[in-house]
Design an enzyme around this catalytic site. Structure first.
Site, PDB file in Angstrom:
ATOM      1  N   CYS A 102       0.852  -1.175   0.000  1.00 45.73           N
ATOM      2  CA  CYS A 102       0.000   0.000   0.000  1.00 45.73           C
ATOM      3  C   CYS A 102       0.891   1.228   0.000  1.00 45.73           C
ATOM      4  O   CYS A 102       2.111   1.123   0.112  1.00 45.73           O
ATOM      5  CB  CYS A 102      -0.866   0.002   1.247  1.00 45.73           C
ATOM      6  SG  CYS A 102      -1.783  -1.522   1.442  1.00 45.73           S
ATOM      7  N   ASN A 116       1.245   0.261   5.966  1.00 47.68           N
ATOM      8  CA  ASN A 116       1.712  -0.543   4.821  1.00 47.68           C
ATOM      9  C   ASN A 116       2.538  -1.680   5.379  1.00 47.68           C
ATOM     10  O   ASN A 116       3.500  -1.450   6.116  1.00 47.68           O
ATOM     11  CB  ASN A 116       2.576   0.324   3.888  1.00 47.68           C
ATOM     12  CG  ASN A 116       3.255  -0.519   2.822  1.00 47.68           C
ATOM     13  OD1 ASN A 116       2.695  -1.509   2.359  1.00 47.68           O
ATOM     14  ND2 ASN A 116       4.459  -0.136   2.441  1.00 47.68           N
ATOM     15  N   GLY A 117       2.157  -2.913   5.021  1.00 47.96           N
ATOM     16  CA  GLY A 117       2.893  -4.079   5.529  1.00 47.96           C
ATOM     17  C   GLY A 117       1.917  -5.148   5.961  1.00 47.96           C
ATOM     18  O   GLY A 117       0.729  -5.103   5.607  1.00 47.96           O
ATOM     19  N   GLU A 172      -0.369  -8.937 -18.117  1.00 48.84           N
ATOM     20  CA  GLU A 172      -0.687  -8.054 -16.992  1.00 48.84           C
ATOM     21  C   GLU A 172      -1.467  -6.811 -17.391  1.00 48.84           C
ATOM     22  O   GLU A 172      -2.206  -6.284 -16.563  1.00 48.84           O
ATOM     23  CB  GLU A 172       0.545  -7.707 -16.153  1.00 48.84           C
ATOM     24  CG  GLU A 172       1.572  -6.830 -16.782  1.00 48.84           C
ATOM     25  CD  GLU A 172       2.735  -6.527 -15.818  1.00 48.84           C
ATOM     26  OE1 GLU A 172       3.834  -6.306 -16.309  1.00 48.84           O
ATOM     27  OE2 GLU A 172       2.525  -6.497 -14.594  1.00 48.84           O
ATOM     28  N   LYS A 212       2.386  -2.156  -7.923  1.00 49.91           N
ATOM     29  CA  LYS A 212       3.745  -2.144  -8.457  1.00 49.91           C
ATOM     30  C   LYS A 212       4.761  -2.748  -7.506  1.00 49.91           C
ATOM     31  O   LYS A 212       5.592  -3.558  -7.880  1.00 49.91           O
ATOM     32  CB  LYS A 212       4.160  -0.714  -8.802  1.00 49.91           C
ATOM     33  CG  LYS A 212       5.522  -0.710  -9.477  1.00 49.91           C
ATOM     34  CD  LYS A 212       5.696   0.449 -10.378  1.00 49.91           C
ATOM     35  CE  LYS A 212       6.975   0.347 -11.172  1.00 49.91           C
ATOM     36  NZ  LYS A 212       6.889  -0.646 -12.247  1.00 49.91           N
TER      37      LYS A 212
HETATM   38  O1  M6R Z   1      10.444  -3.874  -7.974  1.00 51.47           O
HETATM   39  P1  M6R Z   1      10.856  -5.205  -8.517  1.00 51.47           P
HETATM   40  O2  M6R Z   1      11.651  -5.094  -9.775  1.00 51.47           O
HETATM   41  O3  M6R Z   1      11.560  -6.060  -7.486  1.00 51.47           O
HETATM   42  O4  M6R Z   1       9.507  -5.928  -8.874  1.00 51.47           O
HETATM   43  C1  M6R Z   1       9.487  -7.253  -9.308  1.00 51.47           C
HETATM   44  C2  M6R Z   1       8.165  -7.609  -9.943  1.00 51.47           C
HETATM   45  O5  M6R Z   1       7.130  -7.451  -9.022  1.00 51.47           O
HETATM   46  C3  M6R Z   1       7.869  -6.740 -11.164  1.00 51.47           C
HETATM   47  O6  M6R Z   1       8.882  -6.833 -12.111  1.00 51.47           O
HETATM   48  C4  M6R Z   1       6.539  -7.166 -11.828  1.00 51.47           C
HETATM   49  O7  M6R Z   1       6.654  -8.437 -12.363  1.00 51.47           O
HETATM   50  C5  M6R Z   1       6.125  -6.131 -12.877  1.00 51.47           C
HETATM   51  N1  M6R Z   1       4.803  -5.643 -12.607  1.00 51.47           N
HETATM   52  C6  M6R Z   1       6.080  -6.680 -14.255  1.00 51.47           C
HETATM   53  O8  M6R Z   1       5.758  -5.703 -15.185  1.00 51.47           O
END
Ligand code: M6R
Length: 602
Positions: free
Chosen positions: A2, A98-99, A485, A597
Site C-alpha cells: 500500500c 503498509n505491511g 498483466e 507495483k
Molecule cells: O520492484 P521489482 O523489480 O523487485 O519488482 C518485481 C516484480 O514485481 C515486477 O517486475 C513485476 O513483475 C512487474 N509488474 C512486471 O511488469
C-alpha cells in the site's frame, strides 16, 4: 504494497495528501482514505475503489486542516471494501499502515478480551487497538511498546487524540521516507510524493520514530532518545514522476528507454570497455568466482534469465537463476566462491529482500542491480549498482527492465574480459555495439503504428503463444508477462522446440503464435517450429530482423541486424504490442486489475 502519506505544516493538508496519494497510487488502488485534524478533531473519509472516488467524496471537506494522513490500498487482509479501507480508528488512535502484521489474530483476541470491537477484517485494525491500549499519555512510549509486541512488517502514520496537528510514524521492514520543506514536513512510502516539495529526504531505520509537527520533523531512536536526521539528496526531479504529455505513464516510460539506457551504460564505460569500479565492484571480481546466482521476481527474474544466457555465452561462467520467492524454501546448495546478483526496480520487493538476506547470511557477496536509490535492497547489498531509469510509475515494468538488461550486458562483457574468454579488442567491439543499440531502440519506437495495426488484430484474442529459443525464449517470457498483466490476454511463452511436446494441442484457429528470432544461429529451427504451428491453422506472426525471410504470414521487423544485442530493440516492440493491445481494449494501462507495483509482502 500500500502507499501511506502524512503531512503537518502551514499549507492546506488536503491537496498535499491527495497529491501524494496520486503519486503513490501505483502501489495499490483497491481503496483510499484520509484522516485529518480539523477543528481539533480527527475526521476520517474512506472509499472503496481508486483515488478519484475518494476525491469526489472529499469535495468541501477539511477546509481548515493543516495536518493529516492518507492511504491507498492493495488488499491483503479483507476484501477491497470500505470497512477494510484505511485509516483505521480504535479509541484515541487513528492510523494508516503498509505491511503485514503477522500476529494480528493473537493481538485481536487479546484486544477483544479488553473490550475492543473490530469493524474490519484487517490486520491493521488490530495494530490500532494495540497502540491505543498502550497509549496513556505518551504516544512515543505507546509506539515503542507496540513495536515490542508486533510481528511482521509495517510502516505506520498515526494520529493520537491529545496531540493535534502531529503525525507520528514508525517502520519495521516496510519502506518509509521523510522530508521537510518550507511549508511543512512529510512522510511517505517512497520519495515520489516528496519530490514536489523537496529533494532532500531521510530514510528512517527500523524502530526509529518520527514526529511531524507544524512543519518540523523530530526523530527518536528505538529507545526514544532524540536524534539528528541525516538527509540524503535525490537526483530525481518532480517532472520525472509526471506523465509529461503522454496519456499513460507506461507510454512515457516506454519512450524514455533510449535515454535511460544511455544514462545507465555510458558512465560505466571507460576506455571503450565496461568498468564497474565506481559501483564498488573491484577489477577481477568475476575471475575470482566459480558461479553466479541471480535472484529476482517477475520482470526482473526474466531479466535474470537473459543475464544467464549472456554471461554463460560470453564469459563461460555458470549462472543459476532463481525465482526469489522459491530460493529460501528449496534448501539451495551454495558453491564455494559463489557470488549473487539480485535485480529489482523498487528495491523493496519482499521476496527479493528475503532471498538477498538469506544469501548474505550464508556469506555470499550480493550485488544489487536496483533502480531506487536508498531502497532496502540498495542499502543492504554488498555492492549496489544503480540503474538510471528514473522513477517508474506504471505497474508494468518497461524502462526498468531495459536498464537491468543493459547491466546484464555490461556484466557479461566485463566478466568475459576478466576470465579471458574474449580479447580486449572483442570487448571493445561488443561494448561499441552495446552503446549503438540505443539507435535500434529509437527505430523500434517509430514502429508504433505498425504495432498498433497488429494489436487491432488481437481484439478478440483470448489465448496467445510467444515462442523462441535461447535468449529469444527469455524475451518471450517477458513479452508474454507484459501482455498478460495489462491486456489480460492469456499469453504464454514457450521454448519453440518444446511446443510440439504437448502444448501444440492447445493451438486453434483463434490462438495466434508469435515467434521471436534475434539469434541468426537459431533462425532455421525456430522458423520450422512456427511452420508447424501455422500448419495447424493458427494465425502466425514473426518478429525478426529484415534479413529473416518469411513469406507464410505477417512479419514485424526488428530494427538492426539482430544478434547478441538484438533483444534490446525487440523488447521495445514487445512492450508496444502489450501497450497497444491493452489500449485497443480500453483498459487502464497504468493500473491493471489486481496488481500493485511494489510487492512488499511475501
Ligand atoms: O520492484 P521489482 O523489480 O523487485 O519488482 C518485481 C516484480 O514485481 C515486477 O517486475 C513485476 O513483475 C512487474 N509488474 C512486471 O511488469
Amino acid at each position: 504494497m500500500c502507499g501511506i502519506i502524512g503531512y503537518s505544516g502551514n499549507n492546506s493538508a488536503l491537496p498535499v495528501l491527495t497529491g501524494g496519494l496520486a503519486a503513490l497510487e501505483y502501489r495499490g488502488y483497491d481503496s483510499a482514505g484520509i484522516a485529518c485534524w480539523e477543528q481539533e478533531k480527527i475526521e476520517v473519509v474512506r472509499r472503496k475503489g481508486k483515488l478519484s472516488v475518494l476525491e469526489k467524496a472529499l469535495e468541501g471537506c477539511f477546509p481548515e486542516s493543516r495536518c493529516g494522513i492518507g492511504h491507498t490500498r492493495w488488499a491483503t487482509h479483507g476484501e477491497p471494501e470500505e470497512r477494510n479501507a484505511h485509516p483505521h480508528r480504535q479509541g484515541r488512535v487513528t492510523l494508516v499502515h503498509n505491511g503485514i502484521i503477522e500476529n494480528y489474530r493473537e493481538i485481536r483476541r487479546q484486544m477483544e478480551q479488553k473490550g475492543y470491537r473490530f469493524l474490519s477484517d484487517t490486520d491493521t485494525e488490530a495494530a490500532a487497538a494495540l497502540i491505543d491500549s498502550l497509549y496513556e499519555k505518551d504516544p512515543l512510549e505507546a509506539l515503542r511498546c507496540a513495536a515490542e509486541k508486533l510481528e511482521g512488517s509495517y510502516a505506520f502514520a498515526v494520529l493520537f487524540e491529545g496531540f493535534p496537528d502531529c503525525v507520528f510514524a514508525m517502520r519495521k521492514g516496510s519502506p518509509l521516507t521523510a522530508g521537510v520543506c518550507e511549508n511543512g514536513a512529510l512522510i511517505a512510502s517512497d520519495l515520489t510524493p516528496l519530490l514536489a516539495y523537496t529533494n532532500r529526504y531521510y530514510l528512517p531505520e527500523d524502530g526509529e520514530i518520527l514526529v511531524l509537527e507544524k512543519g518540523s520533523l523530530r526523530l527518536y531512536s528505538q529507545l526514544l532518545e532524540p536524534m539528528e536526521p541525516v538527509f540524503r539528496k535525490a537526483d530525481w526531479t518532480p517532472e520525472q514522476a509526471q506523465k509529461g504529455g503522454y496519456r499513460f505513464y507506461m507510454e512515457k516510460e516506454i519512450h524514455e528507454q533510449p535515454r535511460a539506457f544511455r544514462d545507465t551504460v555510458q558512465p560505466r564505460i571507460r576506455e571503450g570497455i565496461p568498468n564497474l569500479e565506481e559501483d564498488g565492484i573491484p577489477d577481477g571480481f568475476f575471475r575470482k568466482i566459480s558461479k553466479l546466482r541471480i535472484a529476482a521476481c517477475g520482470t526482473a527474474y526474466y531479466c535474470g534469465m537473459m543475464g544467464k544466457a549472456l554471461i554463460e555465452k560470453l564469459a563461460r561462467l555458470p549462472v543459476e537463476v532463481e525465482i526469489a520467492s522459491e530460493l529460501r524454501y528449496r534448501e539451495p546448495i551454495f558453491a564455494e566462491d559463489e557470488a549473487a546478483v539480485v535485480i529489482s526496480q523498487s528495491g523493496e520487493t519482499a521476496d527479493t529482500i528475503a532471498a538477498m538476506r538469506m544469501m548474505r547470511e550464508r556469506g555470499i557477496p550480493v550485488i544489487a542491480v536496483v533502480n531506487t536509490p536508498g531502497s532496502s535492497i540498495a542499502r543492504e547489498a554488498d555492492y549496489t549498482l544503480l540503474t538510471h531509469a528514473g522513477p517508474e510509475i506504471a505497474v508494468a515494468s518497461t524502462k526498468a527492465y531495459t536498464v537491468q538488461l543493459a547491466v546484464m550486458y555490461l556484466f557479461a562483457i566485463r566478466a568475459a574480459l576478466e576470465r579471458g574468454t574474449i580479447s580486449r579488442e572483442q570487448a571493445e567491439i561488443d561494448t561499441a555495439q552495446l552503446t549503438d543499440a540505443e539507435k535500434a531502440m529509437e527505430l523500434a519506437l517509430n514502429r508504433k503504428e505498425e504495432v498498433r495495426r497488429f494489436a487491432r488484430s488481437l481484439l478478440r484474442t483470448e489465448h496467445l503463444f510467444y515462442i523462441g529459443r535461447g535468449m529469444d525464449y527469455a524475451m518471450a517470457l517477458e513479452g508474454a508477462l507484459k501482455l498478460k498483466e495489462i491486456s489480460y490476454i492469456h499469453a504464454e511463452a514457450y521454448a519453440a522446440g518444446e511446443l510440439k511436446h504437448g502444448t501444440l494441442a492447445l493451438v486453434t484457429g483463434d490462438t495466434p503464435v508469435i515467434a521471436l528470432i534475434t539469434q541468426p544461429e537459431l533462425e532455421a529451427k525456430t522458423l520450422s517450429n512456427l511452420k508447424e504451428a501455422a500448419a495447424r491453422g493458427c494465425p502466425v506472426l514473426l518478429i525478426a530482423p529484415g534479413e529473416v525471410k518469411w513469406d507464410e504470414g505477417t512479419q514485424l521487423i526488428i530494427p538492426g541486424n539482430g544478434g547478441l544485442f538484438g533483444p534490446l530493440a525487440l523488447i521495445v516492440l514487445l512492450q508496444l504490442i502489450a501497450f497497444c493491445a491493452a489500449d485497443e481494449r480500453g483498459y487502464d494501462l497504468d493500473k491493471p486489475r489486481n496488481l500493485a507495483k511494489s510487492v512488499t509482502v511475501e
